[in-house]
Design a protein around this motif. Sequence first.
Motif, PDB file in Angstrom:
ATOM      1  N   GLN A   5      38.019  44.083  42.081  1.00 51.74           N
ATOM      2  CA  GLN A   5      36.634  43.734  42.403  1.00 51.74           C
ATOM      3  C   GLN A   5      35.682  44.886  42.094  1.00 51.74           C
ATOM      4  OE1 GLN A   5      37.288  42.565  46.516  1.00 51.74           O
ATOM      5  NE2 GLN A   5      36.792  40.428  46.011  1.00 51.74           N
ATOM      6  N   MET A   6      36.120  46.101  42.427  1.00 48.19           N
ATOM      7  CA  MET A   6      35.313  47.287  42.128  1.00 48.19           C
ATOM      8  C   MET A   6      35.073  47.413  40.623  1.00 48.19           C
ATOM      9  SD  MET A   6      34.411  49.023  44.833  1.00 48.19           S
ATOM     10  CE  MET A   6      34.182  50.691  44.222  1.00 48.19           C
ATOM     11  N   LYS A   7      36.122  47.117  39.861  1.00 50.10           N
ATOM     12  CA  LYS A   7      36.015  47.195  38.406  1.00 50.10           C
ATOM     13  C   LYS A   7      34.980  46.198  37.900  1.00 50.10           C
ATOM     14  CE  LYS A   7      38.707  46.475  34.179  1.00 50.10           C
ATOM     15  NZ  LYS A   7      40.035  46.096  33.622  1.00 50.10           N
ATOM     16  N   LYS A   8      35.026  44.963  38.429  1.00 49.45           N
ATOM     17  CA  LYS A   8      34.080  43.936  37.970  1.00 49.45           C
ATOM     18  C   LYS A   8      32.641  44.300  38.342  1.00 49.45           C
ATOM     19  CE  LYS A   8      37.017  39.835  37.671  1.00 49.45           C
ATOM     20  NZ  LYS A   8      36.675  39.579  36.268  1.00 49.45           N
ATOM     21  N   ILE A   9      32.479  44.865  39.543  1.00 43.07           N
ATOM     22  CA  ILE A   9      31.142  45.270  39.960  1.00 43.07           C
ATOM     23  C   ILE A   9      30.609  46.371  39.044  1.00 43.07           C
ATOM     24  CG2 ILE A   9      29.836  46.449  41.782  1.00 43.07           C
ATOM     25  CD1 ILE A   9      31.588  44.950  43.809  1.00 43.07           C
ATOM     26  N   LEU A 344      33.745  41.201  29.660  1.00 40.74           N
ATOM     27  CA  LEU A 344      34.800  41.817  30.469  1.00 40.74           C
ATOM     28  C   LEU A 344      34.601  41.508  31.963  1.00 40.74           C
ATOM     29  CD1 LEU A 344      35.079  45.309  28.733  1.00 40.74           C
ATOM     30  CD2 LEU A 344      36.722  43.418  28.605  1.00 40.74           C
ATOM     31  N   ALA A 345      33.335  41.528  32.397  1.00 44.28           N
ATOM     32  CA  ALA A 345      33.064  41.295  33.802  1.00 44.28           C
ATOM     33  C   ALA A 345      33.333  39.852  34.202  1.00 44.28           C
ATOM     34  CB  ALA A 345      31.604  41.633  34.117  1.00 44.28           C
ATOM     35  N   THR A 346      33.200  38.929  33.257  1.00 47.59           N
ATOM     36  CA  THR A 346      33.383  37.495  33.577  1.00 47.59           C
ATOM     37  C   THR A 346      34.670  36.945  32.975  1.00 47.59           C
ATOM     38  OG1 THR A 346      32.070  36.912  31.630  1.00 47.59           O
ATOM     39  CG2 THR A 346      30.906  37.108  33.743  1.00 47.59           C
ATOM     40  N   ALA A 347      35.540  37.837  32.502  1.00 53.31           N
ATOM     41  CA  ALA A 347      36.773  37.394  31.848  1.00 53.31           C
ATOM     42  C   ALA A 347      37.679  36.652  32.836  1.00 53.31           C
ATOM     43  CB  ALA A 347      37.525  38.597  31.275  1.00 53.31           C
ATOM     44  N   ARG A 348      38.323  35.623  32.339  1.00 57.16           N
ATOM     45  CA  ARG A 348      39.258  34.858  33.160  1.00 57.16           C
ATOM     46  C   ARG A 348      40.606  35.557  33.224  1.00 57.16           C
ATOM     47  NH1 ARG A 348      39.128  28.878  30.774  1.00 57.16           N
ATOM     48  NH2 ARG A 348      41.044  28.840  32.043  1.00 57.16           N
ATOM     49  N   ASP A 349      41.258  35.404  34.343  1.00 56.61           N
ATOM     50  CA  ASP A 349      42.604  35.974  34.476  1.00 56.61           C
ATOM     51  C   ASP A 349      43.570  35.202  33.615  1.00 56.61           C
ATOM     52  OD1 ASP A 349      41.640  37.802  36.321  1.00 56.61           O
ATOM     53  OD2 ASP A 349      42.032  36.421  38.023  1.00 56.61           O
ATOM     54  N   ASP A 350      44.639  35.855  33.198  1.00 59.99           N
ATOM     55  CA  ASP A 350      45.672  35.189  32.400  1.00 59.99           C
ATOM     56  C   ASP A 350      46.293  34.069  33.215  1.00 59.99           C
ATOM     57  OD1 ASP A 350      46.946  38.227  30.829  1.00 59.99           O
ATOM     58  OD2 ASP A 350      45.071  37.096  30.584  1.00 59.99           O
ATOM     59  N   GLU A 351      46.512  32.994  32.492  1.00 56.81           N
ATOM     60  CA  GLU A 351      47.156  31.844  33.170  1.00 56.81           C
ATOM     61  C   GLU A 351      48.560  31.653  32.626  1.00 56.81           C
ATOM     62  OE1 GLU A 351      44.659  28.459  32.828  1.00 56.81           O
ATOM     63  OE2 GLU A 351      42.980  29.376  33.867  1.00 56.81           O
TER      64      GLU A 351
END
Length: 351
Positions: A5-9, A344-351
């Motif tokens: 979360q810190m990374k995304k912020i 990068l901030a809105t990238a989806r996690d791997d599924e």
Amino acid sequence: MDREQMKKIGLIIVFALLAGISCWATTESLHLLLPSWPKFFCWVVTIAFFIIASYGSKLIMDSLNMNIYLEKRRTRMVLGILLLLVFWLCFSMPTNTHTFFYRSAINDVVLQDVATTKSYLQDLADNSSVNNRIKANIEKVESEVKALQIALENEIDNKANAGFGDRAKEHLRGLALALGVAEIPTLSGSGNTPAKRKALKEQYSQIIHSLLENRIEKIKVQGMDNRVSYYQPEAKRLVEELKKAEVALAEEKAKGNVNQKLISNVDALLVRSYTTVNNYSDLINISDEDKEVYKSGVTRTHRMLSVVEVWKDIFNGKFTGREVVLWILLSVLVDIAAFVFFSLATARDDE
């Protein structure tokens, strides 16, 4: 708050900073082009378009990410490219470049515009073109009369052909034509002594000198443009105003400022000056290129306000040596960096 979360912020904050720079540059360019629009409205449009362009970059990044499941991957890719082309390449990037270039070059452009216009108005104020034309006509008549007078005197001194014959009379007719009179009377008298010839030449010299003075006065009167009482006072006033503007602009440039209010006022002054230059361009030694510029009525300063006109001039090579490529590159890099951080901030996690 976990590490992810810190990374995304952090990514969002960097994106916001870069997006802020880009949106500021676009807003400035848009407001220069459309000064009647409220600046707040320009900001709203700019932010909305940048978010759409950022979303387009995200669609492209997601489409290229093979580690996630994505429906209609190709459609998303095409839509992302279209959004980037329309909202970034056709809007954000050109306006950003315009703002960066405008702020780096506008003071020089306005100063050059003022200097060029002032020089043409100074010609009108001094009546240079008219005076030079009159001077050239006078010199032409003086040269022609001098040559004919010498020929006449040589003929008078010609001992082998005594008397005032056809050749001497031909010289007199030429002199009369050059001096703008119907005729010059024949003064030949009896005798062919040196004293007589000298007296005859002196008589003709006095007549020719008197007629030449009259001819010069007529050339001056006829050569003077009858519009001088209109354009000369106006040109003098504009020259004085442009001198004051030049000083103010130079002071702002020395401080590294872009004083938009001052530039707008100078542009209004230049519009008046352009009109005067164009109205009396026949009395100015003006280049063909400049003649078209002044005829258009759109000042070189005013063209800088329009992102469209600036890009036209860039493509036409009018800003060679002004580091235009640097400002294009800076604009592209700022936006691409913002898009990357957004993706990068809105990238989806791997599924």
